[in-house]
Design a protein around this motif. Structure first.
Motif: not given
Length: 554
Positions: A196-198, A210-212, A230-235, A241-243
């Motif tokens: 979860x990066x949201x 970080x993204x890295x 599995x992602x709760x994407x954001x930030x 970027x997931x796609x």
């Protein structure tokens, strides 16, 4: 081995094909015969399915049962609603690995981010689970009634590698340590990696990555050659970027959640999905038929998001009432508070469920009641909370209410059913009823999709996504995870508040579905003639490396 005959049912085999009339013979854990008229003499027990639908057991991709098994091996409420296989560790919050030193950090993470009462967790959860393999063994030893597999969670491995100092970017050495923990978990059978990066008012350890760092952990899946992300994407790792990164990693991705938000923001995410999925990106948004609602009392006001409310976590009732009564605290809270969806609160959607001091407000929206009294809604609510000894109970709704829009999302190509969140937010919401709600309120009453399609989306589709072999389909040789239900009457039933958790904590329970006649888990009958009885029937699900049909080409 005992032989059970499911007789005279209409079989929806999970593939989405038209149903067919057949008997099903189960021996031990497996389906051993499917035919039009299997002799009853071949079975030790016959379950009558005349006039009923027979389907594979439902697969729930998005649960948080990681801790619940240690005080509730039945895994309620999912066990009543046809679910036979569950996936935990979602959103990056797995219950392993953690040391005794970090146990409190992990338990507080589950409290702060999934509203699990720490009083219950502290009683039930093991002192440590130093490895993911050790955790899976401990889970299995509880005798779960349902099958269970888990992602390895980004936030949990951050705590393991960084301890309490996890609200910063990790060093190269810490990332290397996290990658080693992810690799170890995958080798032990983790179904994949979840993060979860949201960015949110209640921050998760993984949102500081970080993204890295996130890419380094995803690349462990690539090296391992199996699993799901599995992602709760954001930030630092948003949905685009997931796609964009799926093709590089080469395993299926899934994200939460494609829901009909009141703001309309979901339409942008839908367009993004349609663009990338059409090009071959194996990324599956999770959709749900359930309205987004949450309820709480003012002792744990989880529907509000602000630092002012968060700072009161862990305080005594007297300390919380003192804060609620303080004019300066009220001013600060009023300026900063937002709803569960991180949007300004629509007080017309906040319903009063219980109040001893203002019984005339029960069943009404707080905004309307406040208008009548010439008060700000939050000030009125805080007055009620103080007068009620914090027992004021409210409910809010913040999305997935537009039935037409929900129906559209349920039929999005590439979308999968998810977000029951079973095991999380136990006193706030109970969406473990998702399967029976879909079958009753949306398929039978709403005509949102054919019954065969709905069964496919509850069974084979999620099973294939996470690489489960011999589950999710009625076929000879497959595990006998089977649900027998009445398509004419099936429905979720009532959801009620119970105080049956350790530590004296309450939860919402849905144990009275309509039309759910029989359930088998690995050939063991867990529900017969609409009555559920505990049996340690579940198995640990492990990744097999099988890919879903979509092939990434972007």
């Amino acid at each position: 081995m005992a032989r059970t005959l499911i007789s005279k049912g209409l079989v929806y085999d999970g593939t989405g094909a038209e149903p067919f009339a057949a008997d099903i013979l189960v021996e031990g854990e497996r389906i051993v015969d499917i035919g039009p008229a299997i002799p009853r003499a071949e079975a030790d027990l016959v379950l009558d399915a005349g006039g009923l639908a027979v389907a594979p057991g439902f697969v729930d991709l998005h649960t948080h049962f990681d801790a619940q098994v240690f005080f509730d091996p039945m895994l309620t409420s999912s066990c009543f609603h046809g679910v036979t296989s569950t996936v935990g560790g979602n959103c990056g919050f797995s219950l392993a690995p953690y040391s005794a030193e970090h146990r409190t950090l992990v338990l507080h993470m589950l409290r702060d981010l999934e509203d699990m009462p720490v009083e219950t967790l502290d009683v039930a959860v093991p002192a440590a689970a130093e490895s993911f393999a050790e955790y899976l063994t401990a889970f299995e030893q509880q005798g779960p009634m349902l099958n269970f597999g888990s992602f390895i969670g980004h936030s949990t491995v951050r705590i393991a590698a960084m301890g309490a100092d996890h609200r910063r970017e990790a060093t190269a050495e810490e990332i290397e340590r996290m990658a080693a923990l992810v690799k170890e978990a995958l080798e032990a059978g983790a179904l994949g990696f979840a993060t979860k990066t949201l960015q949110s008012a209640r921050p998760s350890p993984s949102q500081y990555a970080s993204r890295e760092e996130t890419l380094a952990l995803l690349r462990v899946l690539k090296e391992h050659g199996r699993g799901v992300a599995m992602f709760n994407a954001g930030g630092n790792f948003d949905l685009e970027q997931v796609y964009a990164h799926q093709a590089e990693i080469g395993v299926p991705f899934t994200w939460i959640a494609l829901l009909a938000l009141n703001s309309g923001a979901h339409r942008k995410n839908l367009s993004l999905h349609e663009k990338w999925y059409g090009k071959g990106a194996d990324v599956r948004p999770q959709v749900s038929c359930r309205p987004l609602t949450a309820q709480c009392n003012m002792r744990i006001p989880s529907i509000f998001r602000s630092e002012d409310f968060s700072r009161l976590n862990g305080t005594t009732d007297a300390e919380r009432i003192s804060a609620y009564s303080d004019p300066e605290w009220r001013r600060a809270a009023s300026a900063s508070v937002v709803g569960t969806d991180r949007q300004p609160i629509d007080w017309s959607k906040v319903l009063v469920l219980a109040s001893g001091s203002m019984p005339d407000a029960i069943g009404r929206d707080l905004g309307g009641v406040a208008d009548e009294r010439g008060m700000e809604p939050l000030a009125l609510l805080l007055d009620m909370a103080c007068a009620d000894g914090l027992e004021t109970r409210i409910q809010t709704s913040y999305g997935n209410e537009d039935r037409g829009e929900v129906a559209r999302l349920l039929n999005v190509t590439g979308a999968v059913l998810g977000l029951s969140d079973a095991g999380a937010h136990p006193a706030q919401t109970c969406d473990a009823v998702l399967p029976t709600d879909l079958l009753g309120n949306w398929v039978r009453q709403g005509g949102v999709m054919p019954l065969a399609t709905a069964v496919h989306k509850l069974t084979q589709e999620p099973a294939e996504l996470i690489g489960l072999q011999q589950r999710g389909r009625i076929a000879v040789g497959n595990y006998a995870d089977i649900v027998v239900f009445d398509p004419v009457t099936v429905g979720p039933g009532e959801i009620r508040l119970c105080d049956d958790m350790p530590g004296g904590q309450t939860r919402l329970l849905a144990d009275r579905p309509a039309g759910m006649h029989h359930i088998l888990v690995n050939g063991t009958i867990t529900r017969r003639d609409e009555r559920t009885e505990y049996a340690p029937a579940g198995k640990i699900l492990r990744s097999t490396g099988v890919r879903s049909p979509q092939v990434a080409t972007v």
